[in-house]
Scaffold this motif. Structure first.
Motif, PDB file in Angstrom:
ATOM      1  N   TYR A  44       0.841  -1.198   0.000  1.00 10.34           N
ATOM      2  CA  TYR A  44       0.000   0.000   0.000  1.00 10.34           C
ATOM      3  C   TYR A  44       0.876   1.247   0.000  1.00 10.34           C
ATOM      4  CZ  TYR A  44      -3.155   3.650   1.581  1.00 10.34           C
ATOM      5  OH  TYR A  44      -3.868   4.816   1.680  1.00 10.34           O
ATOM      6  N   GLY A  45       1.935   1.227   0.839  1.00  7.76           N
ATOM      7  CA  GLY A  45       2.865   2.360   0.877  1.00  7.76           C
ATOM      8  C   GLY A  45       3.546   2.572  -0.464  1.00  7.76           C
ATOM      9  N   THR A  46       3.858   1.465  -1.149  1.00 11.91           N
ATOM     10  CA  THR A  46       4.485   1.550  -2.472  1.00 11.91           C
ATOM     11  C   THR A  46       3.541   2.226  -3.462  1.00 11.91           C
ATOM     12  OG1 THR A  46       5.738  -0.451  -2.034  1.00 11.91           O
ATOM     13  CG2 THR A  46       5.515   0.174  -4.323  1.00 11.91           C
ATOM     14  N   GLU A  50       4.228   6.101  -4.188  1.00 12.91           N
ATOM     15  CA  GLU A  50       4.887   5.924  -5.478  1.00 12.91           C
ATOM     16  C   GLU A  50       6.350   5.487  -5.329  1.00 12.91           C
ATOM     17  OE1 GLU A  50       4.230   9.400  -7.898  1.00 12.91           O
ATOM     18  OE2 GLU A  50       2.061   9.252  -7.684  1.00 12.91           O
ATOM     19  N   TRP A  51       6.550   4.498  -4.440  1.00 12.83           N
ATOM     20  CA  TRP A  51       7.882   3.905  -4.300  1.00 12.83           C
ATOM     21  C   TRP A  51       8.129   3.015  -5.505  1.00 12.83           C
ATOM     22  CZ3 TRP A  51       6.866   1.986   1.361  1.00 12.83           C
ATOM     23  CH2 TRP A  51       6.886   3.084   2.225  1.00 12.83           C
ATOM     24  N   PRO A  52       9.370   2.563  -5.707  1.00 11.93           N
ATOM     25  CA  PRO A  52       9.660   1.699  -6.863  1.00 11.93           C
ATOM     26  C   PRO A  52       8.819   0.411  -6.831  1.00 11.93           C
ATOM     27  CG  PRO A  52      11.691   2.421  -5.791  1.00 11.93           C
ATOM     28  CD  PRO A  52      10.556   2.878  -4.936  1.00 11.93           C
ATOM     29  N   SER A  53       8.416  -0.043  -8.014  1.00 13.89           N
ATOM     30  CA  SER A  53       7.519  -1.200  -8.102  1.00 13.89           C
ATOM     31  C   SER A  53       8.184  -2.527  -7.730  1.00 13.89           C
ATOM     32  CB  SER A  53       6.920  -1.299  -9.501  1.00 13.89           C
ATOM     33  OG  SER A  53       7.953  -1.462 -10.447  1.00 13.89           O
ATOM     34  N   PHE A  54       9.518  -2.586  -7.735  1.00 10.18           N
ATOM     35  CA  PHE A  54      10.166  -3.844  -7.368  1.00 10.18           C
ATOM     36  C   PHE A  54       9.898  -4.211  -5.893  1.00 10.18           C
ATOM     37  CE2 PHE A  54      13.495  -0.753  -6.426  1.00 10.18           C
ATOM     38  CZ  PHE A  54      13.965  -1.175  -5.195  1.00 10.18           C
TER      39      PHE A  54
END
Length: 166
Positions: A44-46, A50-54
């Motif tokens: 959810y935080g990603t 908008e953290w990296p998708s990896f």
């Protein structure tokens, strides 16, 4: 069997209940569910920040690896290695996941013996035996309750006899 001038004993003969394997796997599933909640929060935080998708893939891999290790592999290895034996003058326990540890507990050192049973163990009619000495507490896990009660009584009697002999 002799090795390097010392005599090696055969490993203890008694195993814990096969239901113990089921209980340990259930504990592994519960642990994995907790990790899944944490991974969901990370995912959810990603998405939200908008953290990296990896990071999605890492979170999924960690949950899958945890599920395999804690709900399947580690309980199986643990169950296969757990052994115990109660002799007239000592109790021997063997356990370990990566390193197998064998412990001898002299009967003259036994101060008291308890059985415990939490809600999950109760559901499977299992109990743990705790053997207390002055220095530490040793536990034999996941025994059928009738066997645990009988073993507690036997150890208590043997410890009384050993104390009388001293």
């Amino acid at each position: 069997m002799k090795r390097g001038g010392t005599i090696l004993r055969a490993e203890p003969i008694h195993r814990i209940s096969r239901k113990g394997l089921t209980v340990w796997r259930l504990y592994g599933v519960l642990q994995t569910l907790l990790l899944l909640v944490i991974a969901a929060l990370v995912c959810y935080g990603t998405y939200y920040y908008e953290w990296p998708s990896f990071i999605y893939f890492i979170a999924i891999a960690v949950v899958l690896l945890s599920a395999f290790l804690s709900a399947y592999l580690f309980p199986k290895i643990r169950w296969e290695r757990w052994r115990y034996e109660v002799r007239e003058h000592e109790i021997e326990v063997q356990h370990g996941l990566f390193v197998v540890k064998r412990t001898l507990i002299p009967m003259v050192r036994v101060q008291h013996v308890d059985t415990t049973q939490g809600p999950i163990l109760k559901r499977y009619s299992l109990g743990n035996i705790s053997i207390s000495t002055a220095a530490t507490v040793h536990t034999i896990p996941a025994l059928v309750m009738d066997e645990a009660d009988g073993l507690r009584a036997r150890i208590s009697e043997l410890a009384r006899v050993a104390e009388d002999d001293v």
